[in-house]
Design an enzyme around this catalytic site. Structure first.
Site, PDB file in Angstrom:
ATOM      1  N   LYS A   1      50.497  43.721  36.790  1.00 10.46           N
ATOM      2  CA  LYS A   1      50.177  42.307  37.006  1.00 10.46           C
ATOM      3  C   LYS A   1      51.203  41.710  37.968  1.00 10.46           C
ATOM      4  O   LYS A   1      52.160  42.375  38.344  1.00 10.46           O
ATOM      5  CB  LYS A   1      50.203  41.567  35.660  1.00 10.46           C
ATOM      6  CG  LYS A   1      49.004  41.934  34.780  1.00 10.46           C
ATOM      7  CD  LYS A   1      49.118  41.417  33.363  1.00 10.46           C
ATOM      8  CE  LYS A   1      50.107  42.201  32.556  1.00 10.46           C
ATOM      9  NZ  LYS A   1      49.957  42.046  31.096  1.00 10.46           N
TER      10      LYS A   1
ATOM     11  N   GLY B   1      57.347  41.331  49.856  1.00  9.95           N
ATOM     12  CA  GLY B   1      57.286  42.784  49.995  1.00  9.95           C
ATOM     13  C   GLY B   1      55.919  43.343  49.650  1.00  9.95           C
ATOM     14  O   GLY B   1      55.777  44.547  49.411  1.00  9.95           O
TER      15      GLY B   1
ATOM     16  N   THR C   1      49.301  41.424  44.709  1.00 10.92           N
ATOM     17  CA  THR C   1      49.292  42.877  44.528  1.00 10.92           C
ATOM     18  C   THR C   1      48.235  43.289  43.508  1.00 10.92           C
ATOM     19  O   THR C   1      47.527  44.281  43.704  1.00 10.92           O
ATOM     20  CB  THR C   1      50.691  43.372  44.110  1.00 10.92           C
ATOM     21  OG1 THR C   1      51.616  42.951  45.116  1.00 10.92           O
ATOM     22  CG2 THR C   1      50.735  44.884  44.006  1.00 10.92           C
TER      23      THR C   1
ATOM     24  N   GLY D   1      55.208  37.046  41.165  1.00 10.81           N
ATOM     25  CA  GLY D   1      55.765  36.008  42.038  1.00 10.81           C
ATOM     26  C   GLY D   1      56.321  34.811  41.296  1.00 10.81           C
ATOM     27  O   GLY D   1      57.411  34.334  41.587  1.00 10.81           O
ATOM     28  N   GLU D   2      55.569  34.311  40.336  1.00  6.67           N
ATOM     29  CA  GLU D   2      55.974  33.072  39.687  1.00  6.67           C
ATOM     30  C   GLU D   2      56.744  33.229  38.366  1.00  6.67           C
ATOM     31  O   GLU D   2      57.604  32.409  38.065  1.00  6.67           O
ATOM     32  CB  GLU D   2      54.732  32.195  39.482  1.00  6.67           C
ATOM     33  CG  GLU D   2      54.249  31.604  40.804  1.00  6.67           C
ATOM     34  CD  GLU D   2      52.749  31.396  40.866  1.00  6.67           C
ATOM     35  OE1 GLU D   2      52.010  32.368  40.635  1.00  6.67           O
ATOM     36  OE2 GLU D   2      52.311  30.272  41.140  1.00  6.67           O
TER      37      GLU D   2
ATOM     38  N   GLY E   1      56.654  37.293  51.963  1.00  8.22           N
ATOM     39  CA  GLY E   1      58.070  37.643  52.002  1.00  8.22           C
ATOM     40  C   GLY E   1      58.488  38.422  50.775  1.00  8.22           C
ATOM     41  O   GLY E   1      59.627  38.840  50.634  1.00  8.22           O
TER      42      GLY E   1
END
Lengths: 154, 747
Positions: free
Chosen positions: B705, B481, B522, B708-709, B479
């Protein structure tokens, strides 16, 4: 039991048990899976559709109670939808997108009655629609942009 | 292209370092230089699948409806600890529409004899509708032998069979360090159990075609689901295909297969019909993972000049019934600051509650709250500015390994964040709001995390006869992208418009790609996709050069046209290959290993401005400034959304979220979205997002890098520090509810 509904401008008849919710009828009997089942008890807004022009939680409405009512979903062509959908894409007003149909229908309900809402009014309109990814800043921005785009087009 | 070979690699995943072997092919490309003129990468682009998301056409696992599909529901234990003595399904099976009931007695592979928390699965029903399946659950008779239990972390701590030390770390000599310290802060911090509540529930739809299972599953890791389900069923990897197209969030709770996957697969096999097994919200809050509650004791010592001399951190994390691993709560303590003497311990504490799972930066979120709160308490004690204290102890090299960082621009995050929030406005003791009982304050906190990604990850790029491209890689888009970022990378390398690049992903029949977790997607998949696209381009140009009768080295690909020689011929790809009618150029790419001489980490700083009502203890967050250093940002539009989302999830964690257990019964009292409060549109502050953006050219061929987190890590501490600055209330317990703020004010 037989139920007659007007869904996105089409007359539909379904046979459903009296306890079946509008949400389950839309998703399972009519194949309209845009409205999502997240809490199934009116806490989250992911199943928001318009019934006679008003945004409602489809999980809290029994299908039998919708006999003869006008139901609009994300799959339909409510006049407000286009501008809101375009604004959502342009603003990236989602992440996973699971709450998105509900957010958009809540905003469609707002714009139908309030052509130029304030930021606070947009915020209130989607305050009953949870987004766990936290796309709220862009949802609000998209709602305002959609209202502006519609005002400009008129 | 050189053939396959095995290389060594070091990857950081969820706060821990893994040394692994990986199979790679070909030669890696160099990262684009900082001043490269890129047309896709680094540009804000709307989602390539945005239209499906806004039209209701995006198909999530929960939307999959197959002909003849049955619905499964699961019976769950009402006891926090019990032995299942007997299951009688006779009455359930006699209900019209019920097709099967499985349980310990007839499917021991999928149901345990001992249930260890309220909500553990005991039996499952397949029926013609969800309602009938639900009715049937009430007709299943289960005899339990109730066993002793403990549900609260602090009750379980006393029991040696439940509390185990899993990790310890030390450098220098903390005892001597504290002796030399001029100021020492010693404090205990507590954090609540956070529930993921991804809006799409966990679930799977299983269908067998002969001996092959196709499993549609809402997952962050199609390949891990395949491995898990194949093992659970005792079949080969070729016999299981896992598909996840659109996915409604996971936040770490969907990193492997679940009991629902096994149940759907087993029932579908037994009945010869597709079976859908999707959990409801109540089940989501009992049995699909959570962020561990923590109890953390921290001691931090410094010299008068603000130089950190010793840190000691002992963390206990409640993992429920999960005995295999524990989150890395002490990770930030070990690695954030240049302190010479550090000692830490990480304990796992078993309770009779649902098993914990990864939850967006597991451990680092809890640990950063404690560490960065303690640092502010130390600054207060020393009478120095909290931001200055952090800069004073800036780690130039990784404190654990001693290695240089591939790139670290935390300094730029501090500088820009301070500017955006107006840090010079911050006064010790805070400032008055509109009235005397409203106090305003500013706070800062720092984030460190991995997210460099690594091998294995593979992709192929297929060029069509009309010049368009299809990227094939197994990755799922949680989710965030990712699919759009991947398409941008391929479009960049192929010099194509974004709408001429399609993605075929979310499928284990495609080349392997890792889990969407650990902020690695990614940075792991992107470099492989870039190589695959470059390989496809090279092959296309070689063939085109032959047809155009020029040397391949003289041909370039620009906007779907091949340009040969200096100012030479410009021919559309479709024209060059007209005579071929049909062909597929297949480019291959794999993720190459990370550099071994430098350390890959991402950094960020959050600044919070809050207002505290000192009469009620309620906290209003006015503004969060989030500045992150992740190297090159592939899509600034998606990336900013991800940071805003992380901040908002952290806001919930800081102020309102927490599982409530009933100690006598072991039941979760707020297993729904009304009593378990998550932020709404009305709760969110202004969030200002910026990226340093300098490419990390040592990291990989993208220079970027993962993100997400990082954005959920420092926010809670920044808010806690701003509250303390505003009104002097140091809240050491999350969530910082009004009653806890009032309590801290009275201290």
């Amino acid at each position: 039991m037989p139920i007659r509904l007007d869904v996105n401008g089409e007359a539909r008849s379904v046979h459903a048990a009296p306890r079946r919710t509008l949400l389950d009828v839309l998703r399972y009997d009519l194949g309209l899976t845009g409205a999502k089942k997240v809490c199934d008890r009116g806490d989250c807004g992911a199943c928001t559709v318009l019934v006679d022009g008003q945004p409602i939680y489809a999980c809290l409405m029994l299908a039998v109670a919708c006999e003869g009512k006008r139901i609009e979903t994300i799959e339909g062509s409510a006049p407000e939808l286009d501008a809101i959908q375009q604004a959502f894409v342009a603003h990236d007003a989602y992440q996973c997108g699971y709450c998105t149909p509900g957010q958009i229908m809540a905003l469609a309900g707002l714009l139908r009655y309030l052509a130029q809402p304030s930021e606070e009014q947009v915020r209130i309109a989607v305050a009953g629609n949870l987004c766990r990814c936290g796309a709220y800043p862009k949802i609000v921005a998209a709602g305002l942009a959609a209202a502006r785009a519609r005002a400009k087009a008129k | 292209m050189p053939g396959a070979r095995v290389v060594k690699n070091r990857t950081e995943f969820e706060g821990r370092i893994y040394e692994q072997l990986a199979l790679v092919q070909g030669i890696d490309l160099r990262a684009w230089p900082a001043d490269a003129e890129l047309r896709q990468v680094g540009r804000p682009r709307p989602r390539i699948d945005g239209v499906q998301r806004v039209s209701g056409r995006a198909r999530y696992t929960t939307d999959v409806v197959l002909p003849g599909m049955l619905h499964a529901r699961i019976l769950r234990s009402p006891h926090p600890h019990a032995r299942v003595v007997r299951v009688d399904a006779k009455r359930a099976l006699s209900l019209s529409g019920v097709r099967a009931v499985i349980h310990r007695g007839n499917a021991p592979r999928h149901f345990a004899e001992e249930v260890r928390y309220v909500g553990e699965h005991v039996a499952a029903v397949a029926a013609e509708s969800e309602e009938v399946a639900e009715d049937a659950l009430r007709l299943i008779e289960v005899e339990y032998e109730v066993l002793p239990f403990v549900v609260e972390l602090e009750d379980a701590l006393k029991d040696r069979s439940r509390a185990q030390r899993k990790e310890s770390y030390s450098r220098g000599d903390v005892r001597r360090g504290f002796k030399e310290a001029d100021a020492v802060v010693e404090a205990t911090y507590r954090t609540a159990t956070q529930l993921h509540n991804s809006l799409e529930p966990h679930g799977a739809v299983a269908v067998w075609d002969g001996d092959r299972l196709t499993l549609h599953e809402s997952t962050q890791a199609v390949f891990d689901v395949r491995t898990g389900v194949a093992a659970a069923l005792g079949v080969g990897l070729d016999e299981v295909r896992v598909i996840c197209d659109f996915m409604g969030g996971g936040f770490g709770s969907k990193l492997g297969h679940g009991h629902y996957s096994e149940i759907a697969a087993a029932l579908a096999k037994q009945l010869g019909r597709p079976v859908r097994c999707v959990l409801d919200r109540h089940e989501e809050n009992l049995a699909t993972g959570n962020r561990s509650a923590s109890l953390q004791k921290l001691r931090v010592g410094a010299r008068k000049d603000g130089r950190l001399i010793a840190i000691e951190h002992v963390a206990w994390s409640g993992t429920g019934t999960e005995a295999g691993w524990v989150a890395a709560t002490t990770g930030p303590t070990n690695s954030l600051y240049d302190a010479p003497n550090v000692r830490s311990e990480q304990h796992l504490v078993l309770t009779n509650t649902g098993p914990f799972s990864a939850f967006r930066a597991p451990g680092y979120v809890e640990g950063t709250f404690a560490l960065e709160s303690a640092l502010d308490e130390l600054a207060e004690k020393l009478g120095v500015d909290p931001l200055a204290l952090r800069k004073r102890n800036y780690a130039r090299t990784d404190p654990q390994s001693g290695k240089r960082y591939s790139l670290k621009r935390l300094d730029a995050c501090y500088a820009r964040g301070a500017e955006l929030i107006g840090w010079p406005r911050r006064k010790p003791g805070g400032a008055q709001g509109r009235t005397s009982y409203l106090r305003r304050g500013l706070g800062v906190a720092t984030q460190v995390w991995g997210g460099g990604g690594g091998p294995p990850s593979y992709a192929t790029v297929h060029l069509n006869a009309d010049g368009t491209a299809v990227v094939r890689t197994g990755l799922q888009d949680i989710g965030s992208g990712t699919r759009t970022a991947i398409a941008q990378i391929a479009a960049e390398e192929l010099s194509l418009d974004l709408d001429h690049v399609r993605l075929s992903s979310g499928d284990t029949d495609a080349p392997y790609a890792p889990a969407s977790g650990g902020s690695q997607t990614t940075a792991s998949v992107g470099p492989a996709v870039r190589l695959a696209a470059a390989d496809a381009r090279r092959q296309l140009l070689e063939a085109a050069a032959g047809l155009m009768e020029v040397r391949a080295s003289e041909a370039r690909l620009v906007d779907g046209r091949v340009i040969a020689g200096r100012g030479g011929k410009k021919l559309p790809v479709s024209e060059i290959f007209q005579k071929l009618e049909n062909y597929t150029v297949i480019g291959k790419g794999s993720r190459h290993p990370n550099p071994s001489d430098v350390w890959l980490r991402s950094f960020g700083a959050h600044f919070a401005e809050v207002e505290v009502d000192t009469r009620t203890g309620s906290v209003r967050v006015h503004k969060i400034v989030a500045v992150h250093d992740i190297g090159r940002v592939v899509n600034p539009l998606n990336a900013a959304s991800q940071v805003e989302g992380g901040v908002i999830q952290a806001l919930g964690y800081a102020l309102m979220e927490g599982r409530v257990l009933d100690r006598p019964s072991g039941h979760v009292m707020n297993a729904n979205l009304e009593d378990y409060r998550v932020p709404t549109a009305k709760d969110v502050p202004e969030v200002v997002v910026e990226f340093v953006g300098e490419p990390d050219r040592r990291a990989n061929n993208l220079g970027g890098k993962g993100l997400g987190e990082p954005p959920i890590i420092p926010t809670a501490a920044a808010i806690a520090n701003a509250i303390a600055n505003a009104c002097g209330a140091r809240v050491r317990v999350l969530p910082m509810t009004p009653s806890r703020v009032l309590e801290a004010l009275r201290r």
